[in-house]
Design a protein around this motif. Structure first.
Motif, mmCIF file in Angstrom:
data_model
loop_
_atom_site.group_PDB
_atom_site.id
_atom_site.type_symbol
_atom_site.label_atom_id
_atom_site.label_comp_id
_atom_site.label_asym_id
_atom_site.label_seq_id
_atom_site.Cartn_x
_atom_site.Cartn_y
_atom_site.Cartn_z
ATOM 1 N N VAL A 158 0.838 -1.203 0.000
ATOM 2 C CA VAL A 158 0.000 0.000 0.000
ATOM 3 C C VAL A 158 0.874 1.256 0.000
ATOM 4 N N GLN A 159 1.931 1.233 0.815
ATOM 5 C CA GLN A 159 2.780 2.432 0.930
ATOM 6 C C GLN A 159 3.605 2.677 -0.334
ATOM 7 N N TRP A 160 4.054 1.611 -0.975
ATOM 8 C CA TRP A 160 4.831 1.785 -2.206
ATOM 9 C C TRP A 160 3.984 2.326 -3.352
ATOM 10 N N ASN A 161 2.678 2.033 -3.327
ATOM 11 C CA ASN A 161 1.768 2.523 -4.365
ATOM 12 C C ASN A 161 2.301 2.167 -5.751
ATOM 13 N N LEU A 162 2.557 0.894 -5.968
ATOM 14 C CA LEU A 162 3.157 0.426 -7.214
ATOM 15 C C LEU A 162 2.301 0.810 -8.419
ATOM 16 N N LEU A 163 2.921 1.466 -9.383
ATOM 17 C CA LEU A 163 2.272 1.879 -10.629
ATOM 18 C C LEU A 163 1.023 2.717 -10.373
ATOM 19 N N GLY A 164 0.973 3.367 -9.212
ATOM 20 C CA GLY A 164 -0.186 4.184 -8.875
ATOM 21 C C GLY A 164 -1.435 3.377 -8.578
ATOM 22 N N LEU A 165 -1.256 2.097 -8.204
ATOM 23 C CA LEU A 165 -2.402 1.208 -7.982
ATOM 24 C C LEU A 165 -2.903 1.223 -6.544
#
Length: 570
Positions: A158-165
């Motif tokens: 959730v914190q990394w927000n991979l690819l804005g997902l």
């Protein structure tokens, strides 16, 4: 088993990865709930259904899933369940609305109920008795690892927000695991069925699903819909439907047919009381885990990763105590171990409440470590041996059916717990907001006066501020703006920017304090539930009793580890 399957260890790796995926998915979602709520503008009832929908579908399909494996083949049902679980994970990750996510979660829970019962059944038919102890130890390690990994992995994703997902990768991460597992499972798992497979009890399935849905749905939707009359009528009507299910199953059993539930098991007092004990215990935990995540992120303002890492002492306590209780403590002290465990849990929660009350928003992860470790150790002392105690009077030939009922009661308890959160937590938001804002009055008025607002007018501004805070807490949709609150897009021209900033900052503070007050109240409910579980445990046998080859049981002082032959949820 004279000639063990040479591919059994590869098969074990596959089915344990599936079990890990299921357990990880349960723990990972709680951490992501605030992010889901924010991104999807989800109301409180939607938040409950995202977690409870999975648990409820799992519960009502679990016994059926095990029976289908007996009839049509455990490998086949395992692969169907794993395929469906993987597809459902993709649907969850791609959901565009809260309704779509809830529907995908219900589907995911149903598929897990087809997959998970086959895990234990496949272990049973694949491994010889002398290897099962090692296998069950590995399975226990998987449970502990998932408990530790879930919050951390969820927080990271959730914190990394991979690819804005944002939160979506918590579900999409299941896809490569599921696809790889299916490819390997097809090659290494050997098919097996029950020796005397019977037909599925479809009327029993229909009655049980209908009755449970009629009971839980109004509990979860009642607050959002203003507790309408039809909701109360539906809950009342659930009782005769469930009674009809019991009568139908009893008559089917008397005719010698194959009922969905073997009601003769309830003639054992230890089993009947054990079902109620397990249901109550799981209900209190269902309340705790959902509200705990909301408290850390919405009350204390922590990131998902911070919240996930904070739970590590709890998970370590569960894993360490679970191994000790089964191997060393229960053989010597029997029922006293699980009773001490629930009292320890209750004590840890009371300590947590008192620390939260005194430390307020200054409560740190380090300070939480001790009460969480105590609570985790208490839970570990309970969850590992309690099934053996509950099943100790049940004949070996009925162990599978009995275990299925116990697993179902556990899943139902979690669903009921999340539903009761609406009554214990969300329904008191207005009351908790009133208390929070009343406590803030001296600070708010002092800041307003310092900003140049005359004292009489400061009281009027405070009154409006209080009304807005309470109305906002009582909103069914936390993202909506009540009429009593000023619109940020159209600020009051008669109000200075300094005053607006004070009210905005104090509004955030009021929301956090409301969440904290609600959490403390809810924890008292959970702690009280542990004491009730402690009393119910007096109806359990004092010790685990070993079964002889004919399926009867007798008291033994030295019952080994208390694990014996594994009990299977099918």
């Amino acid at each position: 088993m004279t000639n063990p399957d040479p591919k059994r260890w590869l098969a074990l790796a596959v089915i344990l990865s599936a079990a890990f995926m299921d357990l990880l998915d349960v723990t990972i979602v709680n951490v992501a709930i605030p992010s889901i709520q924010s991104q999807m503008k989800a109301g409180y009832s939607a938040i409950q259904w995202i977690t409870a929908g999975y648990a409820l579908a799992f519960a009502v399909v679990l016994i059926t899933g095990g029976r289908l494996g007996d009839i049509f083949g455990r490998k086949r049902l395992f692969m169907i369940g794993m395929t469906g679980f993987t597809i459902a994970s993709a649907l969850c990750g791609l959901a565009a609305t809260p309704g779509m996510l809830i529907g995908a979660r219900v589907f995911q829970g149903g598929m897990a109920a087809l997959m998970v019962p086959q895990v234990m059944a496949i272990i049973h038919v694949t491994f010889p008795a002398n290897e099962r102890g090692k296998v069950m130890g590995m399975f226990g390690g998987i449970v502990g690892s998932a408990a530790v990994a879930g919050p951390i992995v969820g927080g990271l994703l959730v914190q990394w927000n991979l690819l804005g997902l944002h939160w979506r990768p918590i579900f999409l991460v299941n896809l490569p695991v599921g696809i790889f597992g299916l490819i390997v499972a097809f090659r290494v798992i050997t098919e097996s069925k029950a020796p005397h497979a019977t037909k599925l009890d479809l009327p029993g399935v229909g009655l049980s699903v209908a009755g449970l849905f009629m009971l839980v749905f109004p509990l979860m939707q009642g607050r959002d819909l203003g507790w309408p009359l039809w909701g109360w009528l539906m809950m009342v009507a659930a009782l005769p439907v469930l009674a009809g299910f019991v009568l139908y199953e009893r008559r089917k059993g008397q005719r010698g047919a194959s009922p969905l539930v073997e009601l003769s098991l309830f003639r054992f007092r230890s089993f009947a009381s054990g079902i109620l004990t397990n249901l109550t215990f799981a209900t209190t935990l269902g309340v705790f885990f959902l509200v705990w995540s909301l408290y850390m992120q919405l009350g204390l303002g922590w990131t998902p990763l911070h919240a996930g890492l904070t739970g590590i002492p709890f998970s370590i306590g569960v894993s360490a105590a679970a191994g000790m209780s089964v191997q060393f403590l229960v053989p010597k002290f029997g029922r006293k171990v699980v009773q001490f465990g629930v009292l320890l849990m209750g004590g840890g929660l009371v300590l947590y409440i008192e620390m939260a009350k005194h430390l307020d928003q200054g409560f740190t992860s380090i300070q939480m470590a001790l009460p969480l470790l105590i609570t985790g150790v208490g839970m570990g002392l309970v969850v590992a041996p309690i099934f053996d105690l509950i099943l100790t009077d049940v004949p070996t030939r009925d162990a599978g059916s009995a275990s299925g009922l116990l697993n179902t009661s556990q899943q139902l308890g979690q669903a009921f717990g999340i539903a009761l959160t609406a009554l214990v937590f969300f329904n008191m938001m207005g009351t908790n907001a009133t208390k929070a804002v009343d406590d803030m009055k001296p600070t708010v008025t002092r800041q307003l006066v310092a900003a140049g607002v005359p004292a009489p007018q400061a009281d009027q501004v405070y009154a409006s501020f209080k009304q807005c805070a309470v109305d906002r807490a009582e909103e069914k949709d936390p993202s909506s703006l009540p009429a009593s609150c000023p619109n940020p897009a159209h600020p009051d021209p008669h109000q200075s920017p300094a005053v607006g900033q004070i009210l905005a900052n104090q509004g955030v503070e009021a929301g956090r304090q409301t969440m904290i007050n609600g959490y403390e109240t809810t924890l008292w409910f959970v702690a009280g539930g542990q004491f009730l579980v402690f009393l119910l445990m007096f109806f359990l046998p004092k010790n685990v009793r070993a079964k002889d080859p004919n399926g009867t049981s007798g008291d033994v002082e030295d019952a080994g580890s208390g694990t014996g032959e594994p009990v299977f949820a099918h």
